[in-house]
Design a protein around this motif. Sequence first.
Motif, PDB file in Angstrom:
ATOM      1  N   LEU A   1      -2.792   5.955  -2.044  1.00 18.14           N
ATOM      2  CA  LEU A   1      -2.222   6.200  -3.355  1.00 18.14           C
ATOM      3  C   LEU A   1      -2.727   5.029  -3.615  1.00 18.14           C
ATOM      4  CD1 LEU A   1       0.542   7.918  -3.724  1.00 18.14           C
ATOM      5  CD2 LEU A   1      -1.506   9.373  -3.761  1.00 18.14           C
ATOM      6  N   GLY A   2      -3.134   3.885  -2.987  1.00 15.96           N
ATOM      7  CA  GLY A   2      -3.172   2.474  -3.766  1.00 15.96           C
ATOM      8  C   GLY A   2      -2.476   1.665  -3.952  1.00 15.96           C
ATOM      9  N   GLN A   3      -2.881   0.394  -3.925  1.00 15.36           N
ATOM     10  CA  GLN A   3      -2.311  -0.472  -3.770  1.00 15.36           C
ATOM     11  C   GLN A   3      -1.422  -1.686  -4.704  1.00 15.36           C
ATOM     12  OE1 GLN A   3      -4.478  -2.940  -1.299  1.00 15.36           O
ATOM     13  NE2 GLN A   3      -6.217  -3.766  -2.862  1.00 15.36           N
TER      14      GLN A   3
ATOM     15  N   PHE B   1       4.145  -3.129   3.203  1.00 16.27           N
ATOM     16  CA  PHE B   1       3.787  -4.038   2.783  1.00 16.27           C
ATOM     17  C   PHE B   1       3.538  -5.495   3.677  1.00 16.27           C
ATOM     18  CE2 PHE B   1       8.045  -2.260   0.165  1.00 16.27           C
ATOM     19  CZ  PHE B   1       7.278  -2.656  -1.101  1.00 16.27           C
ATOM     20  N   ASP B   2       3.162  -6.523   3.189  1.00 13.82           N
ATOM     21  CA  ASP B   2       2.346  -7.662   3.825  1.00 13.82           C
ATOM     22  C   ASP B   2       2.572  -8.538   3.493  1.00 13.82           C
ATOM     23  OD1 ASP B   2       0.444  -6.004   4.930  1.00 13.82           O
ATOM     24  OD2 ASP B   2      -0.635  -6.468   3.407  1.00 13.82           O
ATOM     25  N   SER B   3       3.449  -9.246   4.663  1.00 11.32           N
ATOM     26  CA  SER B   3       3.838 -10.725   4.647  1.00 11.32           C
ATOM     27  C   SER B   3       3.525 -11.785   3.149  1.00 11.32           C
ATOM     28  CB  SER B   3       3.456 -11.218   5.523  1.00 11.32           C
ATOM     29  OG  SER B   3       4.425 -13.194   5.522  1.00 11.32           O
ATOM     30  N   ALA B   4       4.034 -11.920   2.326  1.00  8.94           N
ATOM     31  CA  ALA B   4       3.426 -12.619   0.720  1.00  8.94           C
ATOM     32  C   ALA B   4       3.440 -13.840   1.304  1.00  8.94           C
ATOM     33  CB  ALA B   4       4.230 -12.292   0.400  1.00  8.94           C
TER      34      ALA B   4
ATOM     35  N   ARG C   1       1.060  -0.991  -0.391  1.00  7.90           N
ATOM     36  CA  ARG C   1      -0.039  -0.605   0.037  1.00  7.90           C
ATOM     37  C   ARG C   1       0.951   1.162  -0.217  1.00  7.90           C
ATOM     38  NH1 ARG C   1      -1.923  -3.944   3.627  1.00  7.90           N
ATOM     39  NH2 ARG C   1      -0.083  -3.343   5.129  1.00  7.90           N
ATOM     40  N   VAL C   2       0.698   2.138  -0.799  1.00  4.96           N
ATOM     41  CA  VAL C   2       1.673   3.430  -1.006  1.00  4.96           C
ATOM     42  C   VAL C   2       1.036   5.044  -0.239  1.00  4.96           C
ATOM     43  CG1 VAL C   2       2.403   4.641  -2.541  1.00  4.96           C
ATOM     44  CG2 VAL C   2       2.262   2.730  -2.898  1.00  4.96           C
TER      45      VAL C   2
END
Length: 863
Positions: free
Chosen positions: A115-117, A144-147, A107-108
């Motif tokens: 702004l968006g993801q 950042f979320d854990s992939a 996410r930014v």
Amino acid sequence: MQLISTSLDSGWELAERLPAGRDLFLLSGGEKLWLPATVPGHVHTDLVKAGVIADPFKRLAEWGARWVDESDWTYRTSIFVNAERLAARGIGGRHFLHFAGLDTLARVFLNGKYLGQADNYHRAWRFDVTEHLKEGENELRVEFDSALRVGREKAAAYIGDGSSDRGKTTYFNFPPRAFVRKPQYMFGWDWGPELVSCGLSGSVELLTVPVAEILHWKMNYTFISPSVVDIDFAITLRKYDSQPLTVKAVLFASGDTTPSTVLEGPPGEYTVPLQIRSFVTERWNPNGVEGPRKRHLLNLRLLTVPDDQGDEPEPLHRIAASVGFRTIELVQERDSPPAPAPRGYPGGASGGSSFQFKVNDQPLFIKGANWIPDHSLPTTITKHQLRQRLTAARDAGFNMLRVWGGGLYESLDFYSLCDELGILVWQDFGFACATYPDDDPAFVESVRAEAVANVRRLRHHPSLALWCGGNENVELHQGRWSGNDQATKFYGEKLILDTLPEVLKIENPQTPYWPNSPYGGVDCRDENSGDSHYWNVWHSKEPGSNGDWSNYEKCDTRFSSEFGFAAPAGLTAWKHALAPEDLTVRSLGSRWHDKTRKGYETYLGFIKMHFPEPQCFADLVYFGQCNQALAFAFGIEHWRRRKGRCGGTLFWQLNDCWPTHSWAVIDSAGEPKLAYYAIKRAYSPLLLSLRRAGRSIEAHLVNDRHQDIPGQLSVQLLTFEGEPVSLAEQAVTAPANAASGAQLALAIPGFIADAGTDVFVHALFRPESGEPVESFLLLADPKDLRLADPGFQTQVGEHSIMIEVQRFAAFVTLYFEGVSQQPQLSDNGFFLAPGQSRTISVSHLPDHQTLAQLAPQLRLRRL
């Protein structure tokens, strides 16, 4: 005002983002302990630099770093923008944040505004920040979320209770990686570690576009004569202002024109067609084909309309590219009638269809390998590193690399180097060894956007030979690798048969498409059509076949796109990765770096099948690499002898991403294994190949040149002391661009024991013009040979080493002890007949030393 690009790669920090209650001092959740961050980069490399974790490549540190992938991370930086930059908005301009890569679930935020993801590693991301930028400092934040965690959660939700036809989550059936669009190998593979990681995987820019910009472009061309092409361009741009623009294309080639057109209209997206007729006296040719690899500079320009004096204004936006012109075709013709097997092969080949590449209307036997990312954390890969690997491929006679679907759509440097070096690219889309949720519309649209972005990025490269829908997805479904836990429906079929072909039909219809690898016919394992992955040597469940590389002869495929045999990395890589106490045959460190999933003792057993049992770590490296060299040479020579039926070989694999036991022939330190040199000999344009057929030895010639080569062929059986036992000799011709079949046969005398422990076979072909070629064959397993000291004599020159022997020497290997990086050798792991000498060129010496200075550290080893 021109398009302005400002790099934002410096000044970043990162921190672990903790949920509420995870930390005594952050009860409300959030970040702590901000650390310097590298962009482009990965969280793992920054944590190593900060001393938080050990280098995961060393010893067992990969194990200790697993918590990193379970965590969420935040990156932040500050952007300074002056009033003059902001003023571009007043003339219809826009400001964008452009991320060349976000890895992966991000996410930014700018100045606290969302702004968006992003959710796809394999594409760029852009956010319009015109309304959010302010004069002075602006805070940019990326969460950042854990992939790994998100992938697990999505897999569990998708599978449900496991009662549906989707089966259960397994290593291949809907694994966590199947739900996250990032390089699949980062979740771990049978040659690589589990370093899922996250980070800003590409450069970050602030773009200011005042009037208009080129979004992408497409070039189609047709040869209207051998040296003239008609070229159609489609240049897609976006206008932010209503003023008229000039769109121009300039191709710097003989007889080119510079067409342009004026575009008028309101703001919006436009596609502008342009045509050029150009004289192209030289086509682009792949490595090994006579002729140049000619490329031309193309310049696309977006300008305002010239003034009254006709002077060309400065471009608002320009794109430069290097292009080449060639034709490429994947030929699949039905066999009619079925081709008989050549002499020495039992039975006949049943009917099917060919799998043959033609370049510039000439059939081309493919000689190459599979390519994986050259590091487990891809942003660390440099252009210098790529040039070393790809030059080594070129020098070994490769004309193609398959960019495997579990890795990356590689950097532009990679494809530009392939253009330069003449290496064709078989490009997989990013799918490998899994079932994928292709009934999820959001997932399918993400894949579509990924495909569009990468096809547009790569389609103009002359090296691009094939798009492929992925790796072993069809085979997984048909073979039901996961047994009863696997989905009954083919999840992924929509992607490879609908989504990807639809994209290519619009974006790159000129390049052939192959739905998957392996693929062909009703059964993708059918050797009579399509391509095959032959793993019945390494992974065979047939008694007597597992680990015995002579079983490659059981495969009569039309195209061998995967086969492999593993061996240890070189000593240099191991000394960087392991502690001195780890350098033993069965150390925990060595076993941890074996990801082959065979079981370590089984892996050692494959070596002991043909070679002595390793007594020390140097033995493990030497015997393992000798075994791999024999395996690859045997397989490649077999399929080259089947040239005409078989269209090529792409062995698994060229390179490594970390220090390990693997199928690679160049290890992570850049050191070629002995198999690299064996493959270099096996890929020679003129190959003399020996094959044992019962009580006789057959000599085959394989010629990739486009003219017959007459000469004298001899096959001789000798003792290790050099005494002749028997000889066959005659005049033969190596037919143009073909395999000869058995040109000459030498009977093995009855008094030679079946074991053949005291003799070897040496063959020599002397062309009427050009250098002779030779071949050796052992009649017993190397571990059973009764070899004496060969009596080495060496002479060190300024840039070469001459080695001479009195008696037969097998697997002669040069190694410089105690140097940080091994010099580059022209040959290694070779055989020498009694009285024979070999001169080895030596280059790329370490630390600016001369060869004379390094000579005391030279070590020779032989079987």
